[in-house]
Design a protein around this motif. Structure first.
Motif, PDB file in Angstrom:
ATOM      1  N   ILE A   1       4.001  -6.129  14.453  1.00 29.30           N
ATOM      2  CA  ILE A   1       4.724  -4.905  14.106  1.00 29.30           C
ATOM      3  C   ILE A   1       5.422  -5.068  12.763  1.00 29.30           C
ATOM      4  N   GLU A   2       6.044  -6.215  12.532  1.00 29.09           N
ATOM      5  CA  GLU A   2       6.704  -6.478  11.249  1.00 29.09           C
ATOM      6  C   GLU A   2       5.691  -6.475  10.104  1.00 29.09           C
TER       7      GLU A   2
ATOM      8  N   LYS B   1       5.563  -3.960   6.830  1.00 34.15           N
ATOM      9  CA  LYS B   1       5.491  -4.427   5.440  1.00 34.15           C
ATOM     10  C   LYS B   1       4.305  -3.792   4.715  1.00 34.15           C
ATOM     11  N   GLY B   2       3.171  -3.707   5.402  1.00 37.72           N
ATOM     12  CA  GLY B   2       1.996  -3.080   4.805  1.00 37.72           C
ATOM     13  C   GLY B   2       2.209  -1.608   4.523  1.00 37.72           C
ATOM     14  N   THR B   3       2.917  -0.926   5.415  1.00 36.88           N
ATOM     15  CA  THR B   3       3.219   0.489   5.214  1.00 36.88           C
ATOM     16  C   THR B   3       4.126   0.678   4.010  1.00 36.88           C
TER      17      THR B   3
ATOM     18  N   VAL C   1       3.178   2.796   0.617  1.00 41.61           N
ATOM     19  CA  VAL C   1       3.996   3.911   0.132  1.00 41.61           C
ATOM     20  C   VAL C   1       4.414   3.667  -1.320  1.00 41.61           C
ATOM     21  N   LYS C   2       4.839   2.456  -1.640  1.00 38.31           N
ATOM     22  CA  LYS C   2       5.225   2.143  -3.017  1.00 38.31           C
ATOM     23  C   LYS C   2       4.051   2.344  -3.974  1.00 38.31           C
ATOM     24  N   TYR C   3       2.877   1.895  -3.575  1.00 37.36           N
ATOM     25  CA  TYR C   3       1.680   2.038  -4.402  1.00 37.36           C
ATOM     26  C   TYR C   3       1.331   3.508  -4.590  1.00 37.36           C
ATOM     27  N   THR C   4       1.391   4.288  -3.511  1.00 36.85           N
ATOM     28  CA  THR C   4       1.077   5.713  -3.589  1.00 36.85           C
ATOM     29  C   THR C   4       2.071   6.455  -4.474  1.00 36.85           C
TER      30      THR C   4
END
Length: 60
Positions: A37-38, A42-44, A48-51
């Motif tokens: 889950i962690e 982190k991947g999410t 979001v930062k990349y998008t």
């Protein structure tokens, strides 16, 4: 230029096979669930930062 093989991209494992097998991702052992889950969170955040960076670069 190298050719992308979808099987290489699609079946890329997030964890070492010694830690968890791909079929166990659906029902992971309880001791790995919190870590998974962690890692997903982190991947999410990274996605979001990349998008947002792409939006800022091309839409502003």
């Amino acid at each position: 230029m190298s050719k992308i093989v979808w099987s290489d991209v699609f079946f890329q494992s997030s964890y070492a096979l010694s830690v968890i097998k791909p079929l166990d991702y659906y029902y992971p052992p309880k001791e790995l669930l919190e870590q998974m889950i962690e890692d997903q969170e982190k991947g999410t955040v990274q996605s979001v930062k990349y998008t947002l960076a792409l939006r800022d670069k091309y839409c502003r």
